[in-house]
Design an enzyme around this catalytic site. Structure first.
Site, PDB file in Angstrom:
ATOM      1  N   SER A  66      -4.107  -2.397  -3.069  1.00  0.00           N
ATOM      2  CA  SER A  66      -5.002  -1.329  -2.631  1.00  0.00           C
ATOM      3  C   SER A  66      -6.460  -1.799  -2.737  1.00  0.00           C
ATOM      4  CB  SER A  66      -4.734  -0.062  -3.446  1.00  0.00           C
ATOM      5  OG  SER A  66      -5.259   1.082  -2.810  1.00  0.00           O
ATOM      6  N   ASP A  69       0.302   2.053   0.982  1.00  0.00           N
ATOM      7  CA  ASP A  69      -0.380   1.488  -0.185  1.00  0.00           C
ATOM      8  C   ASP A  69       0.576   0.809  -1.168  1.00  0.00           C
ATOM      9  OD1 ASP A  69      -1.961   1.352  -2.670  1.00  0.00           O
ATOM     10  OD2 ASP A  69      -3.347   2.687  -1.637  1.00  0.00           O
TER      11      ASP A  69
END
Length: 279
Positions: free
Chosen positions: A43, A187
């Site tokens: 991320s 993610d």
């Protein structure tokens, strides 16, 4: 494998800024971590890893966080983390194993209204000083939204660096899933905010976690347990999380672009005062 690994965790645009500042402060005081043999980015951490291996100096990267004229354009996003965690919890009710949990979150992500994928992709392009994979070994983690399987992108994957970072940064319910080779990815934090276990085999592991050891999001395995596993395998490990001043600077919404300057400055101050120790 051996060598040094730098694991960079998720934490929004404020997490990118804080981590960048932290690395600058550490380097200024003789503790430069950017020469690591392996980078594992998840991320926000995937963006930082791509930035620090791009060839730009840490000072230049810091300026890109604190100077409004140099800051990359971002899309503001409001997020209530308690509600966010509750939505995650609701989505995974009844799930019995980690892969099933990830599939449930992926389903939530695919159904959520978001900005168009191309608009978000342009944001990631602007964040990265270079769109080429670095010579240093860089692993970027994302999760297949349908199968729930994690995927590690690297130079040999045949996937562009921008696509890999965009996928790793695709926060479910906030940003659109990213299409790569006909698959949709979300993610990497859906598996773990740090994915520190992917540094297994390194002799020294530094984990930088903007969200801290007690992430509000459901993880496959607690970070403390992952670090214990690395130590049991013979690695010397250290964990760095935001100090009190940095937590205040990051604020309640780490996706708020206005938090970049104070978060980066707090990270630099923390790094300057920190003496790293691996155990």
């Amino acid at each position: 494998m051996g060598g040094q690994a730098l694991v960079l965790g998720g934490g929004g645009v404020a997490g990118i800024a804080w981590t960048t500042g932290l690395l600058v402060g550490l380097a200024e005081h003789g503790q430069d971590l950017t020469g690591a043999d392996l980078f594992v980015g998840t991320s926000a951490g995937s963006a930082v890893a791509a930035q620090v291996t791009s060839g730009l100096s840490l000072e230049e990267l810091f300026a890109r966080q604190v100077d409004p004229a140099r800051q990359a354009p971002e899309i503001p996003a409001e997020i209530d983390f308690e509600k966010f965690a509750a939505d995650f919890g609701g989505a995974v009710t009844g799930a019995t194993d980690p892969a099933e949990i990830r599939r449930a979150v992926g389903k939530l992500a695919l159904a959520a209204p978001t900005v168009p994928e191309a608009e978000r992709h342009a944001v990631i392009e602007a964040r990265l000083p270079s769109h080429d994979w670095p010579e240093q070994r860089l692993v970027i983690v994302a999760v297949d939204a349908e199968t729930g399987e994690p995927r590690r992108f690297d130079r040999a994957s045949g996937v562009s660096l921008v696509d890999a970072v965009a996928a790793s940064c695709a926060v479910p319910g906030v940003w659109p899933a990213v299409t790569i080779e006909g698959r949709r990815y979300v993610d990497g934090g859906v598996r773990s905010a740090e994915n520190a276990d992917y540094a297994a085999g390194a002799t020294r592991v530094t984990v930088i976690s903007p969200l801290g050891a007690d992430s509000p999001l459901p993880m496959e395995k607690p970070l403390s347990a992952v670090l214990d596993d690395l130590r049991a395998a013979g690695a010397a490990v250290t964990l760095v999380t935001p100090d009190e001043e940095a937590v205040a600077a990051i604020g309640e919404n780490p996706l708020d672009p206005t938090a970049r300057t104070p978060a980066a400055e707090a990270g630099r101050a923390q790094g300057a005062a920190l003496t790293l120790s691996w155990t």
